[in-house]
Design an enzyme around this catalytic site. Structure first.
Site, PDB file in Angstrom:
ATOM      1  N   GLN A 312       3.058   7.407  -9.274  1.00 45.59           N
ATOM      2  CA  GLN A 312       4.201   7.561  -8.381  1.00 45.59           C
ATOM      3  C   GLN A 312       5.185   8.582  -8.951  1.00 45.59           C
ATOM      4  OE1 GLN A 312       2.924   4.683  -9.628  1.00 45.59           O
ATOM      5  NE2 GLN A 312       3.359   2.936  -8.294  1.00 45.59           N
ATOM      6  N   GLN A 334       1.451  11.667  -5.255  1.00 48.62           N
ATOM      7  CA  GLN A 334       1.594  10.261  -4.875  1.00 48.62           C
ATOM      8  C   GLN A 334       3.066   9.924  -4.677  1.00 48.62           C
ATOM      9  OE1 GLN A 334      -0.410   7.429  -7.393  1.00 48.62           O
ATOM     10  NE2 GLN A 334       0.553   5.671  -6.436  1.00 48.62           N
ATOM     11  N   ASP A 335       3.376   9.297  -3.523  1.00 47.94           N
ATOM     12  CA  ASP A 335       4.748   8.831  -3.234  1.00 47.94           C
ATOM     13  C   ASP A 335       5.760   9.977  -3.173  1.00 47.94           C
ATOM     14  OD1 ASP A 335       3.477   6.429  -3.391  1.00 47.94           O
ATOM     15  OD2 ASP A 335       4.857   5.510  -4.806  1.00 47.94           O
ATOM     16  N   ASP A 356      -0.163   7.560  -0.310  1.00 44.65           N
ATOM     17  CA  ASP A 356       1.064   6.889   0.168  1.00 44.65           C
ATOM     18  C   ASP A 356       2.253   7.845   0.168  1.00 44.65           C
ATOM     19  OD1 ASP A 356      -0.681   4.728  -0.001  1.00 44.65           O
ATOM     20  OD2 ASP A 356       0.206   3.954  -1.843  1.00 44.65           O
ATOM     21  N   ARG A 423      -1.919   2.684   4.954  1.00 44.46           N
ATOM     22  CA  ARG A 423      -2.425   1.388   4.509  1.00 44.46           C
ATOM     23  C   ARG A 423      -1.238   0.440   4.338  1.00 44.46           C
ATOM     24  NH1 ARG A 423      -3.985   1.633  -1.899  1.00 44.46           N
ATOM     25  NH2 ARG A 423      -2.284   2.967  -2.609  1.00 44.46           N
TER      26      ARG A 423
END
Length: 517
Positions: A312, A334-335, A356, A423
């Site tokens: 993250q 990511q993130d 994500d 998700r």
């Protein structure tokens, strides 16, 4: 160091006295039975004399429940402060520091719902209580992310604050009816003045940041520090000239109505490299974070260069209510974009990432944006991970009239990578794609499980009139919570005019928006 003043101040609503007999245990039990979590409701109302006041109807019980939640949140904040000395290492300290800040914000949000001098509509109440609950979840996540949930976290989380806030959400949801609207393509919460600023090619700045010394300051942080000394809370414009600014910036909760204006995507760049892999929490990994209400950004690239293997690593986090982003770019892996909480609107923005990379628990609409999936290290991309933990939170990620395509690094290897629309990060995850172009990179399943059957029947994932080679719903997942939206009536619930009450605030920003489908 003294305990922060906010932690010690609780809005005085009840007068403490010996327990009287205004309410029988059966009466309290009857009222508490109307909430999702009756046990803590019963316990605290029966064991504290200051809650022994008349309940003439549901509004009285809601008011009492709000003050009870505020009381317990204040108690938990003091407890959190006192636990700080027990942190054994830097990672525990980092997670604890987040919790201290988040509890202060929880108190602030609940206080706004009960303060008689604060205007509070039904949408406001649901938003602020949703944020309070999100903050508790974020506190817990920090310890889990850094692998230090065994020692300090149990002491922090051993209270019933989340249950009591959840009770107020359930009660308040049925107590109000709003008719949110849009005007001229923006939520009505955007004032005409702010809209003019966003659309103006040369908004007049209050301060100028320039690396070459031609402005008031050379760094954005210097300008933000100076802004804290301003008088009043009207719109304050900081113009950041073209350049690469290597700094981490936070617009604090007291800095309201701040606007950052750059020279355009790829010209004004703010970049950092904090990550969970590097020892930060996701919450604090953001290159730029906005907490103060009414934040606006235009013409800026926000970047996190931690890379695809440091887990993250947030480029931008917004916890700012009624925040707007116009023609900005968010670049990470990511993130990337943390739509943490509150009401947010993104227009004509670019978002790059892998896992994500649009995530959080805000009530947020992304409109006319470009979503670029990058080449991930594990051969799987998920565009969204929405974090709704309570069915009464008014939160969700709505992607309207956007384009989801492969970034330049993904295109050559696209056939070996699976890319999904999202998700379910949390139990009641809610995400809707509407009238969006979905290119061939989107996997036919559309959506990816988080872990086994978790949340598959409690989530809400919708698709409405999307186009492109990845938009076919014939092979989509068959989960209980997934649906192909077939009517405009259902889809319109997630249009900006309804979902974020756009007509009440967006016109002020001058950012163009489409309120309906």
């Amino acid at each position: 160091m003294a305990v922060p003043f906010l932690a010690l101040v609780l809005l005085s609503f009840f007068v403490s006295s010996s327990i009287s007999s205004l309410h029988s245990p059966a009466e309290i039990k009857s009222w508490c039975a109307k909430t999702p979590h009756p046990k803590p409701c019963e316990y605290f109302l029966l064991h504290n004399p200051k809650y022994d006041l008349p309940i003439k109807g549901k509004p009285d019980f809601l008011k009492m429940s709000l003050h009870l939640a505020l009381d317990r949140a204040t108690h938990a904040h003091v407890n959190t402060y006192n636990i700080g000395s027990k942190c054994r290492n830097a990672r525990e300290k980092a997670a604890w520091t987040d919790c201290l800040e988040l509890y202060e914000n929880i108190i602030l949000k609940i206080n706004k719902t009960v303060d008689p001098y604060t205007k509070c509509t039904s949408v406001d109440a649901q938003t602020w209580l949703s944020t309070a609950l999100t903050n508790l979840e974020t506190c817990k996540q920090g310890f889990e992310e850094l692998g230090v949930s065994d020692y300090v976290m149990p002491a922090l989380m051993s209270n019933n604050v989340s249950y009591l806030i959840s009770n107020t959400l359930a009660l308040s949801k049925d107590s109000y009816v709003d008719r949110p609207m849009y005007k001229d393509g923006f939520p009505t919460w955007v004032s005409p003045g702010d809209r003019k600023l966003l659309q103006s090619s040369t908004p007049k700045p209050n301060l100028v940041v320039a690396q070459d010394g031609s402005g008031n300051f050379r760094t954005i942080n210097q300008a933000v520090a100076a802004t804290a000394k301003r008088k009043g809370s009207g719109r304050f414009v900081i113009y950041v000239k073209a350049g690469i600014y290597r700094e981490n910036v936070e617009i604090g909760s007291k800095l309201k109505n701040i606007m950052l204006v750059g020279d355009g995507i790829g010209r004004t760049i703010i970049t950092g490299s904090r990550s969970v892999g590097g020892g930060s929490t996701t919450f604090k990994s953001a290159t730029v974070a906005a907490v103060g209400d009414g934040f606006i950004a235009r013409g800026i690239t926000f970047r996190n260069t931690a890379g695809p293997t440091n887990h993250q690593a947030v480029a931008f986090r917004s916890s700012s209510d009624l925040s707007v982003f116009y023609r900005c770019s968010f670049e990470g892996y990511q993130d990337t974009l943390y739509v943490h909480s509150e009401r947010q609107f993104y227009r004509e923005c670019d978002i790059y990432g892998t896992v994500d990379f649009i995530f959080g628990n805000a009530a947020v609409v992304l409109q006319n944006c470009n979503i670029y999936a990058r080449n991930p290290p594990n051969k799987t991309n998920t565009i969204t991970a929405q974090g709704r933990t309570d069915p009464n939170q008014n939160t969700g990620i709505i992607i309207h009239n956007c384009r989801a395509t492969a970034a330049s690094d993904l295109k050559p290897v696209q056939s070996s990578v699976k890319t999904y629309l999202g998700r379910p990060w949390k139990q009641y995850s809610r995400t809707v794609f509407m009238k969006t172009f979905l290119d061939s990179l989107i996997n036919p399943d559309g959506w990816m499980p988080w872990n086994g059957n978790f949340a598959l029947n409690t989530l809400y994932y919708g698709e409405y009139m999307n186009t492109g080679p990845g938009s076919s719903t014939t092979r989509r997942v068959r989960w209980g919570g997934y649906r192909v939206i077939r009517t405009a009536a259902e889809a319109s619930k997630f249009a900006p005019g309804n979902f974020i009450a756009a007509n009440s605030w967006l016109p002020a920003t001058n950012v163009p928006f489409t309120p309906g489908l």
